[in-house]
Design a protein around this motif. Sequence first.
Motif, mmCIF file in Angstrom:
data_model
loop_
_atom_site.group_PDB
_atom_site.id
_atom_site.type_symbol
_atom_site.label_atom_id
_atom_site.label_comp_id
_atom_site.label_asym_id
_atom_site.label_seq_id
_atom_site.Cartn_x
_atom_site.Cartn_y
_atom_site.Cartn_z
ATOM 1 N N GLN A 70 -1.357 -2.253 -4.602
ATOM 2 C CA GLN A 70 -0.837 -3.245 -5.449
ATOM 3 C C GLN A 70 -1.600 -4.115 -5.778
ATOM 4 N N GLY A 71 -1.869 -4.228 -7.271
ATOM 5 C CA GLY A 71 -2.747 -5.310 -7.766
ATOM 6 C C GLY A 71 -2.298 -6.650 -7.406
ATOM 7 N N PHE A 72 -3.058 -7.655 -7.112
ATOM 8 C CA PHE A 72 -2.450 -9.028 -6.679
ATOM 9 C C PHE A 72 -2.376 -9.879 -8.214
ATOM 10 N N GLY A 73 -1.277 -10.550 -8.612
ATOM 11 C CA GLY A 73 -1.220 -11.076 -9.601
ATOM 12 C C GLY A 73 -1.167 -10.605 -11.080
ATOM 13 N N GLY A 74 -0.635 -9.430 -11.039
ATOM 14 C CA GLY A 74 -0.635 -8.896 -12.233
ATOM 15 C C GLY A 74 -1.921 -7.999 -12.879
ATOM 16 N N GLU A 75 -3.034 -7.883 -11.567
ATOM 17 C CA GLU A 75 -4.160 -7.119 -11.623
ATOM 18 C C GLU A 75 -3.913 -5.651 -11.748
ATOM 19 N N GLU A 76 -4.826 -4.822 -12.072
ATOM 20 C CA GLU A 76 -4.519 -3.307 -11.868
ATOM 21 C C GLU A 76 -4.591 -3.115 -10.372
ATOM 22 N N ASP A 77 -3.864 -1.991 -10.157
ATOM 23 C CA ASP A 77 -3.735 -1.441 -8.631
ATOM 24 C C ASP A 77 -5.259 -0.842 -8.302
ATOM 25 N N ALA A 78 -5.480 -1.014 -7.245
ATOM 26 C CA ALA A 78 -6.733 -0.431 -6.568
ATOM 27 C C ALA A 78 -6.245 1.230 -6.047
ATOM 28 N N ILE A 79 -7.089 2.330 -6.596
ATOM 29 C CA ILE A 79 -6.802 3.542 -6.242
ATOM 30 C C ILE A 79 -7.710 4.204 -5.792
ATOM 31 N N VAL A 80 -7.451 5.012 -4.676
ATOM 32 C CA VAL A 80 -8.744 5.976 -4.168
ATOM 33 C C VAL A 80 -8.151 7.145 -4.128
ATOM 34 N N ALA A 81 -8.593 8.335 -4.493
ATOM 35 C CA ALA A 81 -7.956 9.589 -4.215
ATOM 36 C C ALA A 81 -8.914 10.630 -3.881
ATOM 37 N N PHE A 82 -8.591 11.527 -2.955
ATOM 38 C CA PHE A 82 -9.546 12.464 -2.348
ATOM 39 C C PHE A 82 -8.850 13.704 -1.922
ATOM 40 N N PRO A 83 -9.530 14.808 -1.855
ATOM 41 C CA PRO A 83 -8.976 16.174 -1.569
ATOM 42 C C PRO A 83 -8.401 16.110 -0.123
ATOM 43 N N LYS A 84 -7.295 16.688 0.095
ATOM 44 C CA LYS A 84 -6.606 16.875 1.522
ATOM 45 C C LYS A 84 -7.514 17.166 2.592
ATOM 46 N N THR A 85 -8.659 18.274 1.966
ATOM 47 C CA THR A 85 -9.463 18.751 3.082
ATOM 48 C C THR A 85 -10.398 17.429 3.828
ATOM 49 N N TYR A 86 -10.515 16.133 3.150
ATOM 50 C CA TYR A 86 -11.197 15.252 3.805
ATOM 51 C C TYR A 86 -10.186 14.295 4.653
ATOM 52 N N GLU A 97 -4.432 15.703 -4.617
ATOM 53 C CA GLU A 97 -5.179 14.830 -3.793
ATOM 54 C C GLU A 97 -4.304 13.912 -3.140
ATOM 55 N N ILE A 98 -4.736 13.394 -2.032
ATOM 56 C CA ILE A 98 -4.015 12.333 -1.135
ATOM 57 C C ILE A 98 -4.348 11.115 -2.049
ATOM 58 N N VAL A 99 -3.454 10.223 -2.369
ATOM 59 C CA VAL A 99 -4.088 8.934 -3.178
ATOM 60 C C VAL A 99 -3.688 7.688 -2.218
ATOM 61 N N ILE A 100 -4.436 6.788 -2.243
ATOM 62 C CA ILE A 100 -4.056 5.445 -1.673
ATOM 63 C C ILE A 100 -4.113 4.748 -2.389
ATOM 64 N N ARG A 101 -2.990 3.901 -2.785
ATOM 65 C CA ARG A 101 -2.903 2.816 -3.833
ATOM 66 C C ARG A 101 -2.457 1.650 -3.472
ATOM 67 N N ILE A 141 0.967 -1.111 0.164
ATOM 68 C CA ILE A 141 -0.114 -0.082 0.084
ATOM 69 C C ILE A 141 0.876 1.285 0.142
ATOM 70 N N ALA A 142 0.645 2.002 -0.888
ATOM 71 C CA ALA A 142 1.305 3.516 -0.904
ATOM 72 C C ALA A 142 0.494 4.592 -0.762
ATOM 73 N N ILE A 143 0.974 5.755 -0.207
ATOM 74 C CA ILE A 143 0.099 6.921 0.084
ATOM 75 C C ILE A 143 0.831 8.020 -0.319
ATOM 76 N N TYR A 144 0.549 8.791 -1.219
ATOM 77 C CA TYR A 144 1.104 10.060 -1.760
ATOM 78 C C TYR A 144 0.094 11.158 -2.308
ATOM 79 N N THR A 145 0.768 12.346 -2.548
ATOM 80 C CA THR A 145 0.055 13.300 -3.151
ATOM 81 C C THR A 145 0.095 13.458 -4.769
ATOM 82 N N ASN A 146 -0.794 13.373 -5.343
ATOM 83 C CA ASN A 146 -0.861 13.565 -6.910
ATOM 84 C C ASN A 146 -1.008 14.799 -7.416
#
Length: 70
Positions: A39-55, A33-37, A24-29
């Motif tokens: 890693q996808g399992f077994g080559g699947e795409e990563d799951a990504i949640v992005a939200f404004p810093k105010t939240y 926005e803050i992004v929580i990403r 799991i990675a957390i960074y600013t895009n």
Amino acid sequence: MMANDWDWNPEKQKSIVVQQVDAIAIYTNVRGEIVIRQQGFGGEEDAIVAFPKTYAETIIAALQAESNKS
């Protein structure tokens, strides 16, 4: 139990105390926005949640409340 007899299947190994968790990675895009990403399992795409810093505080409080549930 010999090392080569080990089976990671949780149904067979009651001694497993932490199940596998994908990275799991957390960074600013670039939009600020803050992004929580996760890693996808077994080559699947990563799951990504992005939200404004105010939240951020609201989300942190919700995560803490959820982690305190029994």
